[in-house]
Scaffold this motif. Structure first.
Motif, short mmCIF file in Angstrom:
data_model
loop_
_atom_site.label_atom_id
_atom_site.label_comp_id
_atom_site.label_asym_id
_atom_site.label_seq_id
_atom_site.Cartn_x
_atom_site.Cartn_y
_atom_site.Cartn_z
N ALA A 213 3.26 1.94 -1.48
CA ALA A 213 2.42 2.85 -2.35
C ALA A 213 2.30 2.22 -3.66
CB ALA A 213 2.68 4.45 -2.53
N LEU B 190 1.82 10.51 1.97
CA LEU B 190 3.01 9.69 1.96
C LEU B 190 3.90 10.28 3.18
CD1 LEU B 190 3.81 7.94 -1.24
CD2 LEU B 190 2.39 7.14 0.53
N SER C 213 6.04 14.87 -0.10
CA SER C 213 6.44 13.61 -0.99
C SER C 213 7.73 14.06 -1.78
CB SER C 213 5.37 13.13 -1.93
OG SER C 213 5.07 14.14 -2.80
#
Ligand code: BGC
Length: 449
Positions: free
Chosen positions: A361, A280, A314
């Motif tokens: 996500a 991410l 992340s």
């Protein structure tokens, strides 16, 4: 997500719009997921491996002392766990180990020597005792028995030499013998998702023998994956991170990331590359660099760590989301760590883009979970339990609400309320202890009966 403010409209608006997954696309993903589960089980191909696990739901009465070891990322853990037979467990001795980048690309024997050394440190306190061992192997493996697991291609950026095609239980046993630890016997190998699922059932049934077992085990950390109890087909490791029905949702940032990485190879781990913690921050980095390219925005990124792949992680996305200061001081601190300077308008754009990537996500994970639940129970008529663990789920503020909102959006409030989510922190080691205790009780029952 905060609605786009006119001030940063234009800086990242294109990227923000690209990361918005429509309900129709998510419904399509969930349907395709259910279909691919059937195909995988029937051996008709598809991206879901539906691997056998050779485990059963625990009774809650499993007991004894077990060694567990957990390898599936940069950090691993070994421990001695005592199960008391009433759903409870105590960690008696614990050791954490870390792999270097060189080891991630080194030989299998070197990796297993690190693992065996950690096991040595936790069992040293009781030099004479014999132990069954539960091995959490958090990579894809084709199990042929509870203690025989053939490694498939690795994920999460690992590429260990001569591992694929080998039995990881045998490799661990050999490393234990090299260290003079033959008294520790590998009793079970399990994926982390399976350990999470079974630990939730162990705890629930320990408290109430009639308790409903968990249906799904989900990990959302560096990588992502699901295990599920499919009744007659048994408990399966889906390897859902490999799901490839994402075409309607992918952005050009996803496509480029997939194309440019070699480990895992292009086309592999498509869902994981769009939804798990390892990727991410990298998506944010790519989208920001692209939003600033050639224009007046994000000049402060020049010469910063934003030029380096995987420089953003992340944990930083979680910190960005937790920043509620008017001047976005927390976002500023993260950007400074990455050696980037920013205007307040740019910080707002970073915050919104980061939120959009994580929200997508959560929606992908939510849709994939519905794909599994509908396979088990097409009308979602019964109560279901999803056991969850992982650093992204546990660390990102409000992640669970984003997934719950997706359930409501896709199946309506009534059905969504029948889905229980149980966060079982640090579940994998203890879950493996339950699996190994059950396996060694069964093998003793077989040899004495
Ligand atoms: C692995 C799975 C694992 C998941 C979570 C994925 O990359 O392929 O086996 O369960 O990460 O750790």
């Amino acid at each position: 997500m905060t609605p786009m403010s006119p001030s940063h409209d234009g800086l990242v608006s294109r990227a923000l719009a690209a990361f918005e997954a429509t309900p129709a696309a998510l419904q399509g993903l969930a349907r395709e997921f259910t279909d691919q589960m059937s195909r995988g089980l029937a051996g008709r191909g598809g991206s879901l491996k539906m691997l056998r696990t050779f485990t059963r739901q625990p009774t809650g009465r499993e007991s004894g002392r077990v060694v567990v070891v957990d390898w599936g990322g940069t950090k691993g853990r070994a421990a001695v766990v005592a199960l008391s037979g009433d759903g409870a467990a105590r960690v008696l001795n614990e050791d954490v180990f870390t792999f270097t980048d060189a080891q991630k690309r080194g030989t299998a024997a070197a990796v297993f020597d690190v693992v065996a050394a950690a096991i040595g440190r936790v069992v040293d306190a009781h030099p004479a005792a014999e132990y069954p061992l539960g091995f959490v192997y958090s990579f894809p493996a084709r199990l042929e028995a509870i203690d025989r697991a053939i490694a498939l291609a690795l994920t999460k950026g690992w590429r260990v030499m001569d591992l694929e095609g080998q039995d990881v239980a045998a490799l661990l046993s050999a490393a234990l013998r090299r260290r003079g630890l033959a008294r520790v016997t590998v009793a079970a190998v399990a994926n982390d998702t399976v350990a999470t699922l079974l630990l939730q059932t162990y705890q629930a049934r320990g408290a109430d023998p009639e308790a409903r077992p968990a249906d799904v085990g989900l990990i959302l950390g560096t990588g992502t994956n699901q295990a599920a109890d499919l009744g007659p087909a048994g408990i399966r490791n889906l390897e859902s991170g490999n799901f490839d029905g994402v075409a309607a949702i992918e952005t050009r940032y996803d496509a480029a990331l997939d194309r440019e990485l070699t480990d895992p190879e292009p086309g592999a781990q498509r869902l994981e590359k769009m939804a798990s913690g390892r990727y991410l921050g990298e998506l944010l980095r790519r989208a920001l660099v692209d939003s600033g390219a050639g224009g007046r925005a994000f000049r402060g990124l020049a010469g910063s760590a934003f030029a380096t792949p995987f420089a953003v992680d992340s944990v930083q996305l979680s910190r960005i989301a937790a920043d509620h200061t008017p001047g976005l001081d927390g976002v500023d601190a993260v950007l400074r760590e990455l050696r980037a300077t920013s205007t307040q308008e740019e910080r707002a754009a970073v915050r919104d883009l980061s939120a959009a990537i994580v929200r997508r996500a959560a929606r992908l994970v939510g849709a994939a979970l519905l794909g599994t639940l509908r396979f088990i129970d097409p009308a979602l008529a019964e109560g279901r339990t999803i056991a969850v663990d992982g650093s992204l789920w546990g660390g990102y503020p409000g992640f669970e609400s984003l997934v719950r909102d997706t359930f409501v959006e896709l199946v309506g409030r009534e059905a969504a309320e029948r889905i229980e989510i149980a966060f079982v922190k640090d579940s994998t080691g203890t879950g493996a202890a339950v699996i190994a205790a059950a396996a060694s009780e069964r093998s003793q029952a077989c040899s004495s009966g």
